[in-house]
Design a protein around this motif. Structure first.
Motif, short mmCIF file in Angstrom:
data_model
loop_
_atom_site.label_atom_id
_atom_site.label_comp_id
_atom_site.label_asym_id
_atom_site.label_seq_id
_atom_site.Cartn_x
_atom_site.Cartn_y
_atom_site.Cartn_z
N LEU A 181 7.99 -6.02 -11.00
CA LEU A 181 8.90 -5.08 -11.29
C LEU A 181 8.82 -4.17 -12.20
CD1 LEU A 181 12.04 -7.29 -10.41
CD2 LEU A 181 10.64 -5.82 -8.74
N GLN A 182 7.58 -3.63 -12.91
CA GLN A 182 7.20 -2.84 -13.96
C GLN A 182 7.43 -1.38 -13.39
OE1 GLN A 182 6.37 -3.64 -17.16
NE2 GLN A 182 7.06 -5.58 -16.40
N ILE A 183 7.58 -1.14 -11.92
CA ILE A 183 7.65 0.11 -11.35
C ILE A 183 8.92 0.60 -11.63
CG2 ILE A 183 5.76 -0.21 -9.67
CD1 ILE A 183 7.97 -0.42 -7.66
N LEU A 184 9.93 -0.07 -11.97
CA LEU A 184 11.38 0.48 -12.40
C LEU A 184 11.47 0.83 -13.44
CD1 LEU A 184 13.24 -2.89 -10.62
CD2 LEU A 184 12.61 -0.69 -9.41
N LYS A 185 10.24 0.71 -14.55
CA LYS A 185 10.74 1.29 -15.70
C LYS A 185 10.48 2.76 -15.79
CE LYS A 185 8.99 -2.70 -18.36
NZ LYS A 185 7.95 -3.21 -19.35
N HIS A 186 11.13 3.56 -16.50
CA HIS A 186 11.03 4.84 -16.66
C HIS A 186 9.50 5.47 -16.99
CE1 HIS A 186 12.23 9.04 -17.22
NE2 HIS A 186 11.66 9.07 -18.50
N GLY A 187 9.03 6.22 -16.13
CA GLY A 187 7.93 6.65 -16.35
C GLY A 187 6.59 5.90 -15.78
N SER A 188 6.92 5.00 -15.23
CA SER A 188 5.80 4.07 -14.43
C SER A 188 5.09 4.84 -13.42
CB SER A 188 6.65 2.85 -13.84
OG SER A 188 7.29 3.38 -12.77
N VAL B 215 0.99 -1.23 0.04
CA VAL B 215 0.06 0.01 0.03
C VAL B 215 0.88 1.23 0.11
CG1 VAL B 215 -1.73 1.45 1.29
CG2 VAL B 215 -1.85 -1.27 1.00
N ILE B 216 1.91 1.19 0.96
CA ILE B 216 2.81 2.32 0.86
C ILE B 216 3.60 2.56 -0.35
CG2 ILE B 216 4.90 3.47 2.09
CD1 ILE B 216 4.11 1.71 4.62
N ILE B 217 4.13 1.49 -1.00
CA ILE B 217 4.79 1.90 -2.09
C ILE B 217 3.63 2.26 -3.34
CG2 ILE B 217 5.91 0.83 -4.03
CD1 ILE B 217 7.05 -1.34 -1.83
N SER B 218 2.55 1.70 -3.12
CA SER B 218 1.52 2.14 -4.43
C SER B 218 1.12 3.61 -4.47
CB SER B 218 0.20 1.20 -4.34
OG SER B 218 0.65 -0.22 -4.48
N VAL B 219 0.95 4.18 -3.24
CA VAL B 219 0.51 5.52 -3.17
C VAL B 219 1.56 6.24 -3.21
CG1 VAL B 219 -0.67 7.15 -1.43
CG2 VAL B 219 -1.58 4.74 -1.36
N LYS C 250 -4.23 -3.61 -9.15
CA LYS C 250 -3.20 -3.21 -10.52
C LYS C 250 -1.98 -2.98 -10.16
CE LYS C 250 -6.92 -2.00 -13.68
NZ LYS C 250 -7.78 -0.68 -14.40
N SER C 251 -1.70 -1.97 -9.06
CA SER C 251 -0.47 -1.46 -8.54
C SER C 251 0.40 -2.58 -7.94
CB SER C 251 -0.78 -0.47 -7.39
OG SER C 251 -1.41 -0.80 -6.44
N VAL C 252 -0.38 -3.51 -7.48
CA VAL C 252 0.27 -4.84 -6.55
C VAL C 252 0.99 -5.52 -7.73
CG1 VAL C 252 0.23 -6.82 -5.42
CG2 VAL C 252 -0.89 -4.86 -4.54
N LYS C 253 0.49 -5.75 -8.83
CA LYS C 253 0.87 -6.42 -10.15
C LYS C 253 1.75 -5.84 -10.75
CE LYS C 253 -0.56 -8.36 -14.23
NZ LYS C 253 -1.62 -8.68 -15.52
N LEU C 254 1.99 -4.74 -10.80
CA LEU C 254 3.08 -3.76 -11.36
C LEU C 254 4.18 -3.87 -10.22
CD1 LEU C 254 1.17 -0.54 -12.84
CD2 LEU C 254 2.13 -2.59 -14.06
N ILE C 255 3.94 -3.95 -9.05
CA ILE C 255 5.23 -3.75 -8.13
C ILE C 255 5.85 -5.38 -8.29
CG2 ILE C 255 5.71 -3.64 -5.78
CD1 ILE C 255 3.55 -1.82 -5.52
N LEU C 256 5.01 -6.25 -8.21
CA LEU C 256 5.51 -7.43 -8.02
C LEU C 256 6.20 -8.06 -9.33
CD1 LEU C 256 2.82 -9.40 -6.16
CD2 LEU C 256 4.81 -8.48 -5.35
#
Length: 324
Positions: free
Chosen positions: A311-318, A47-51, A303-309
């Motif tokens: 590692l899509q959040i590491l992409k530029h502009g994520s 939750v913390i990472i998502s927000v 959706k945010s959890v899926k992106l975190i798990l």
């Protein structure tokens, strides 16, 4: 069985006795509490990472969810102390015992304060939708959340000042972790940390759900004559009402879990509060439930959890990803 093995500190005459449990029960307690601690920390970190990461989630409501997730994540670490207390012995010393209780009280108070802010947020969004965007901004919400945390820490440091000045003064034996609150301080804590906030929460949510029900009926009765513009407004209203319902569930679960906690901590015999109370565990388990409620009702969280798990959040502009 050797009598010394029943003591927390075998070589001290003033030692407390251990809580002797069957090996199977003791193992079950260790595994259960360890699992709850792990899941509580992991779920709330999501939750913390998502927000924090996704800019689309930087709304006043989600900032309050972030504040609640921070307190819930801290609770996950506090459960580690409960794991140590399964045998009924405190081995970290009197100073750590006092600091543990100050942390526990402050985190609990901050959680309750955040629940009040969530109730106010939903009240403004549902009952005063036109003025809500101008009055409830992200910056103001951050400010109130910070005030809530700072005041909780300061108040409970003052409330438990005697315990911090003379750690262990309420212990009856070595290996015990008990703190004491004087009668006046206990009354103030009861009013400021429980009765007052709970009263405000109940009053606001009774008002909120009254408006939600009336608006839902109005939308159903006019659904056939809604224009395209009104349809957009109706969709926004539905979103606000859904948020009110979801956060209402969070509040109800919170109250169910915290009522026993406050009954024990504020009405303990001889003004002493033990760190091994089962009511503490019920309060702690609430911190595990909150992210699960979000996962069930909030598609953006899934959706945010899926992106975190992945590692899509590491992409530029994520951080600009649209989760809605």
């Amino acid at each position: 069985m050797n009598f010394e093995n029943e003591l927390c500190y075998p070589y001290l005459n003033s030692s407390c006795r251990k809580t002797i449990l069957p090996p199977s029960v003791s193992m079950l307690n260790y595994v259960t509490l360890s699992l709850i601690s792990f899941l509580t920390v992991i779920f709330n970190l999501l939750v913390i990472i998502s927000v924090c990461h996704f800019r689309k989630l930087h709304s006043p409501t989600n900032i309050l969810l972030l504040s609640l997730a921070v307190s819930d994540c801290m609770v996950g670490f506090l459960i580690l102390f409960q794991i140590m207390l399964i045998e009924g012995c405190w081995y970290l010393g009197d100073i750590m015992c006092a600091l543990y209780f100050v942390s526990d009280y402050a985190i609990t108070s901050a959680s309750v304060g955040t629940m009040v802010l969530i109730s106010v947020d939903r009240y403004m969004a549902i009952c005063y939708p036109l003025s809500y965007p101008s009055k409830v901004t992200a910056e103001r919400t951050k400010l109130f959340a910070m005030i809530c945390w700072i005041s909780s820490v300061l108040f409970h440091s003052l409330l438990l000042k005697k315990n911090l000045q003379q750690p262990g003064r309420y212990n009856s034996c070595s290996g015990e972790c008990v703190v004491g609150v004087d009668y006046i301080g206990g009354i103030f804590d009861l009013l400021l940390s429980f009765i007052g906030p709970v009263t405000v929460i109940i009053i606001l949510y009774v008002r909120v759900f009254g408006v939600v029900v009336s608006q839902a009926r109005a939308m159903q009765s006019h659904v056939a004559v809604v224009s395209l513009q009104d349809s957009g407004r109706a969709t926004a209203r539905k979103s606000e009402m859904k948020a009110a319902v979801v956060l209402g569930i969070v509040v109800v679960v919170f109250l169910i879990c915290t009522c026993p906690y406050y009954c024990v901590t504020l009405m303990a015999e001889d003004d002493g509060v033990s760190a091994s109370s089962l009511a503490f565990l019920l309060f702690y388990f609430n911190s595990t439930l909150n992210p699960l409620i979000y996962a069930v009702f909030y598609p953006w969280f899934r959706k945010s959890v899926k992106l975190i798990l992945t590692l899509q959040i590491l992409k530029h502009g994520s951080c600009d990803t649209n989760l809605f």
